[in-house]
Design a protein around this motif. Structure first.
Motif, short mmCIF file in Angstrom:
data_model
loop_
_atom_site.label_atom_id
_atom_site.label_comp_id
_atom_site.label_asym_id
_atom_site.label_seq_id
_atom_site.Cartn_x
_atom_site.Cartn_y
_atom_site.Cartn_z
N HIS A 98 7.16 -5.95 3.01
CA HIS A 98 6.12 -5.07 2.56
C HIS A 98 6.83 -4.90 1.03
O HIS A 98 5.85 -4.38 -0.17
CB HIS A 98 5.37 -4.27 2.93
N ASN A 99 8.39 -4.90 1.44
CA ASN A 99 8.48 -4.35 -0.32
C ASN A 99 9.09 -4.98 -1.04
O ASN A 99 7.87 -5.43 -2.97
CB ASN A 99 10.04 -4.30 -0.22
N ILE A 104 5.69 -7.73 -6.56
CA ILE A 104 4.38 -9.08 -7.02
C ILE A 104 3.05 -8.11 -7.23
O ILE A 104 2.81 -8.39 -8.79
CB ILE A 104 4.55 -10.42 -6.06
N LEU A 105 2.92 -7.24 -6.83
CA LEU A 105 1.72 -6.61 -6.59
C LEU A 105 1.90 -5.99 -8.28
O LEU A 105 0.66 -6.29 -8.67
CB LEU A 105 1.10 -5.97 -5.89
N GLY A 109 0.24 -5.73 -11.97
CA GLY A 109 -0.34 -4.75 -12.19
C GLY A 109 -1.07 -4.29 -11.58
O GLY A 109 -1.66 -2.86 -11.71
N ASP A 110 -1.01 -4.57 -10.30
CA ASP A 110 -2.12 -3.94 -8.57
C ASP A 110 -0.95 -2.93 -8.81
O ASP A 110 -0.99 -2.62 -7.54
CB ASP A 110 -2.36 -4.59 -7.74
N LEU A 111 -1.33 -2.17 -9.27
CA LEU A 111 -0.69 -0.25 -8.50
C LEU A 111 -1.20 0.09 -7.68
O LEU A 111 -0.18 0.60 -6.19
CB LEU A 111 0.02 0.16 -9.96
N ASP A 112 -2.35 0.34 -6.91
CA ASP A 112 -2.62 0.65 -6.33
C ASP A 112 -2.53 -0.19 -4.85
O ASP A 112 -1.82 0.50 -4.28
CB ASP A 112 -4.01 0.80 -5.99
N ALA A 113 -2.54 -1.38 -4.72
CA ALA A 113 -1.89 -2.06 -3.83
C ALA A 113 -0.56 -1.62 -3.53
O ALA A 113 -0.02 -1.85 -2.44
CB ALA A 113 -2.46 -3.80 -4.11
N ALA A 114 -0.04 -1.61 -5.16
CA ALA A 114 1.72 -2.18 -4.13
C ALA A 114 1.99 -0.92 -4.27
O ALA A 114 3.09 -0.47 -2.74
CB ALA A 114 2.32 -2.21 -6.31
N GLN A 115 1.51 0.36 -4.30
CA GLN A 115 1.57 2.08 -4.04
C GLN A 115 1.26 1.75 -2.16
O GLN A 115 2.09 2.03 -1.08
CB GLN A 115 1.19 2.77 -4.34
N HIS A 116 0.59 1.18 -1.98
CA HIS A 116 0.39 0.84 -0.11
C HIS A 116 1.54 0.31 0.17
O HIS A 116 2.03 1.01 1.84
CB HIS A 116 -1.45 0.59 -0.85
N SER A 117 1.63 -1.14 0.02
CA SER A 117 2.77 -1.92 0.46
C SER A 117 4.00 -0.27 0.33
O SER A 117 4.72 -1.10 1.51
CB SER A 117 2.69 -2.67 -0.08
#
Length: 173
Positions: A98-99, A104-105, A109-117
């Motif tokens: 997940h980290n 990569i996310l 620039g996909d910060l919302d998906a990165a935050q979720h992961s």
């Protein structure tokens, strides 16, 4: 806009601290064989060994994680992302995957998906220092995005001050 400086920690020390010995490489363990090839500069052979092993035994999460890392190290970000995405689907409790997926996310620039992961990684392993730091970095970028949007909607001096302070913090990283 400041560049996000997430750190990618892909392996625990037990996996990549030392190069495997020749004896380890011949013991039939695909991970040891792949590492030996990798460190010897035979990257394609390392990828081939792991790909074949994973085809035979797709439940080996460490092999799949290592393959994703190798792809990422070669600059094959899309392939690494696909591998990590499937890995977290198949092994949802694998905090390290997940980290690394989040890195990569966030990088694209996909910060919302990165935050979720990252939130998932931290939930699974609250003592995962790198995931905690990466989550902090993503939250800073999300705050920056929100302040900039608010300033665009209704400019205010206090928002400009927050944006300036956050920009200075991001540059200092």
């Amino acid at each position: 806009m400041p560049r996000l400086s997430l750190l990618l920690v892909v392996f625990s020390s037990w996996l990549w601290l030392a190069q495997p010995s020749a004896a380890q490489a011949t013991n039939g363990n695909p991970l040891d064989q792949a590492q030996t090839h990798w460190y010897a500069g035979r990257q394609q052979q390392a990828l081939d060994v792991l790909t074949q092993a994973i085809t035979a035994d797709p439940q080996q999460s460490r092999w799949r994680f290592t393959l994703a890392w190798m792809r990422l190290d070669r600059g094959e970000t899309s392939e690494a992302e696909a591998l990590l995405s499937r890995l977290v689907e198949d092994f949802p409790d694998y905090a390290e995957a997940h980290n690394n997926l989040a890195v990569i996310l966030a990088g694209r620039g996909d910060l919302d998906a990165a935050q979720h992961s990252l939130a998932r990684a931290v939930l699974l392993n609250p003592d995962h220092a790198q995931a905690q730091e990466n989550l902090g970095d993503v939250l800073l970028r999300l705050a920056q995005r929100a302040y900039n949007k608010a300033q665009g909607l209704q400019p205010q001096a206090r928002l400009q001050l927050k944006i300036s302070q956050l920009d200075a913090l991001m540059r200092a990283r």
